[in-house]
Design a protein around this motif. Structure first.
Motif, PDB file in Angstrom:
ATOM      1  N   UNK A  81     -13.277  -4.616  43.896  1.00 24.86           N
ATOM      2  CA  UNK A  81     -14.412  -5.259  43.225  1.00 24.86           C
ATOM      3  C   UNK A  81     -14.821  -6.523  43.976  1.00 24.86           C
ATOM      4  N   UNK A  82     -13.844  -7.291  44.407  1.00 19.30           N
ATOM      5  CA  UNK A  82     -14.138  -8.487  45.210  1.00 19.30           C
ATOM      6  C   UNK A  82     -14.753  -8.067  46.552  1.00 19.30           C
ATOM      7  N   UNK A  83     -14.245  -6.998  47.136  1.00 25.01           N
ATOM      8  CA  UNK A  83     -14.788  -6.495  48.408  1.00 25.01           C
ATOM      9  C   UNK A  83     -16.265  -6.122  48.250  1.00 25.01           C
ATOM     10  N   UNK A  84     -16.614  -5.510  47.130  1.00 28.70           N
ATOM     11  CA  UNK A  84     -18.009  -5.156  46.863  1.00 28.70           C
ATOM     12  C   UNK A  84     -18.872  -6.416  46.861  1.00 28.70           C
ATOM     13  N   UNK A 107     -15.793  -0.205  52.698  1.00 29.06           N
ATOM     14  CA  UNK A 107     -14.644  -0.945  52.196  1.00 29.06           C
ATOM     15  C   UNK A 107     -13.408  -0.101  52.480  1.00 29.06           C
ATOM     16  N   UNK A 108     -12.525  -0.646  53.304  1.00 30.68           N
ATOM     17  CA  UNK A 108     -11.288   0.036  53.648  1.00 30.68           C
ATOM     18  C   UNK A 108     -10.167  -0.773  52.988  1.00 30.68           C
ATOM     19  N   UNK A 109      -9.424  -0.131  52.102  1.00 35.89           N
ATOM     20  CA  UNK A 109      -8.397  -0.860  51.353  1.00 35.89           C
ATOM     21  C   UNK A 109      -7.009  -0.354  51.715  1.00 35.89           C
ATOM     22  N   UNK A 110      -6.044  -1.255  51.572  1.00 35.84           N
ATOM     23  CA  UNK A 110      -4.690  -0.979  52.043  1.00 35.84           C
ATOM     24  C   UNK A 110      -3.887  -0.100  51.110  1.00 35.84           C
ATOM     25  N   UNK A 111      -3.937  -0.398  49.825  1.00 35.22           N
ATOM     26  CA  UNK A 111      -3.045   0.316  48.907  1.00 35.22           C
ATOM     27  C   UNK A 111      -3.819   1.001  47.795  1.00 35.22           C
ATOM     28  N   UNK A 112      -3.218   2.025  47.254  1.00 34.71           N
ATOM     29  CA  UNK A 112      -3.859   2.756  46.157  1.00 34.71           C
ATOM     30  C   UNK A 112      -4.236   1.784  45.050  1.00 34.71           C
ATOM     31  N   UNK A 113      -5.410   1.977  44.531  1.00 37.55           N
ATOM     32  CA  UNK A 113      -5.874   1.087  43.475  1.00 37.55           C
ATOM     33  C   UNK A 113      -6.752   1.860  42.504  1.00 37.55           C
ATOM     34  N   UNK A 114      -6.617   1.516  41.244  1.00 34.61           N
ATOM     35  CA  UNK A 114      -7.459   2.138  40.215  1.00 34.61           C
ATOM     36  C   UNK A 114      -8.882   1.570  40.265  1.00 34.61           C
ATOM     37  N   UNK A 115      -9.046   0.431  40.935  1.00 45.23           N
ATOM     38  CA  UNK A 115     -10.361  -0.211  40.969  1.00 45.23           C
ATOM     39  C   UNK A 115     -11.446   0.689  41.549  1.00 45.23           C
ATOM     40  N   UNK A 116     -11.093   1.598  42.457  1.00 45.82           N
ATOM     41  CA  UNK A 116     -12.121   2.463  43.056  1.00 45.82           C
ATOM     42  C   UNK A 116     -12.777   3.360  42.012  1.00 45.82           C
ATOM     43  N   UNK A 117     -12.123   3.507  40.847  1.00 48.66           N
ATOM     44  CA  UNK A 117     -12.678   4.343  39.784  1.00 48.66           C
ATOM     45  C   UNK A 117     -13.374   3.525  38.700  1.00 48.66           C
ATOM     46  N   UNK A 118     -13.449   2.214  38.883  1.00 46.58           N
ATOM     47  CA  UNK A 118     -14.100   1.379  37.875  1.00 46.58           C
ATOM     48  C   UNK A 118     -15.599   1.696  37.819  1.00 46.58           C
ATOM     49  N   UNK A 119     -16.151   1.581  36.638  1.00 46.10           N
ATOM     50  CA  UNK A 119     -17.554   1.965  36.442  1.00 46.10           C
ATOM     51  C   UNK A 119     -18.504   1.157  37.318  1.00 46.10           C
ATOM     52  N   UNK A 120     -18.185  -0.110  37.552  1.00 45.00           N
ATOM     53  CA  UNK A 120     -19.076  -0.932  38.396  1.00 45.00           C
ATOM     54  C   UNK A 120     -19.149  -0.385  39.828  1.00 45.00           C
ATOM     55  N   UNK A 121     -18.035   0.068  40.352  1.00 47.72           N
ATOM     56  CA  UNK A 121     -17.993   0.651  41.699  1.00 47.72           C
ATOM     57  C   UNK A 121     -18.726   1.997  41.702  1.00 47.72           C
ATOM     58  N   UNK A 122     -18.444   2.829  40.728  1.00 47.64           N
ATOM     59  CA  UNK A 122     -19.064   4.160  40.650  1.00 47.64           C
ATOM     60  C   UNK A 122     -20.585   4.037  40.520  1.00 47.64           C
ATOM     61  N   UNK A 123     -21.056   3.144  39.643  1.00 49.99           N
ATOM     62  CA  UNK A 123     -22.507   2.938  39.478  1.00 49.99           C
ATOM     63  C   UNK A 123     -23.151   2.445  40.773  1.00 49.99           C
TER      64      UNK A 123
END
Length: 148
Positions: A81-84, A107-123
């Motif tokens: 989210x901060x990367x966005x 956005x290339x991230x290091x570790x698995x994160x649930x943030x990629x599925x957050x609605x703000x990212x998806x929208x």
């Protein structure tokens, strides 16, 4: 005149592969831009070079000047989210330099994160869609390679 005019590109003018990665930290993330057409390209380190103040910015900008495309790249631990916010802020800060370009966000991230599925990212991904068949927003774990 934009902000980038006083900076030299980190890559050679027609470089075949442009690798964006943080060589200082232990973050293993990297973005690989493949310039198979040997177009005129440029790479800039935004964080700490082009921008040194407190504004939010992403790590790298890779441009294909022949195709008028720009890739704003953030290498992240897990806070996507901060990367966005960082890539969007960079696009605003560089709007003069990018005004005639199609802008893509990576956005290339290091570790698995649930943030990629957050609605703000998806929208955001859905809203940005595709340009010339290429996804405008891509989030990938550890490494992403793409033709530019």
């Amino acid at each position: 005149m934009g902000k980038l005019a006083k900076f030299r590109s980190l890559c050679s003018e027609r470089q075949a592969k442009i690798i964006s990665q943080d060589r200082e930290s232990r973050n293993p993330c990297k973005h690989i831009a493949v310039n198979k057409d040997r177009s005129h390209v440029a790479q800039y380190q935004l964080d700490g070079q082009v921008f040194t103040g407190h504004e939010q910015r992403c790590d790298f900008l890779v441009m294909n000047q022949d195709k008028k495309s720009a890739y704003l790249i953030e290498l992240k631990g897990s806070n996507v989210l901060h990367a966005m916010d960082q890539v969007l802020s960079s696009a605003r800060l560089l709007q003069d330099d990018l005004s005639d370009c199609d802008v893509f966000y990576r956005i290339i991230y290091r570790s698995r994160t649930q943030e990629v599925r957050q609605s703000r990212i998806i929208r955001w991904k859905e809203k940005m869609g595709k340009k010339n068949g290429i996804a405008v927003v891509i989030l990938k774990e550890k490494q992403y390679e793409e033709p530019i």
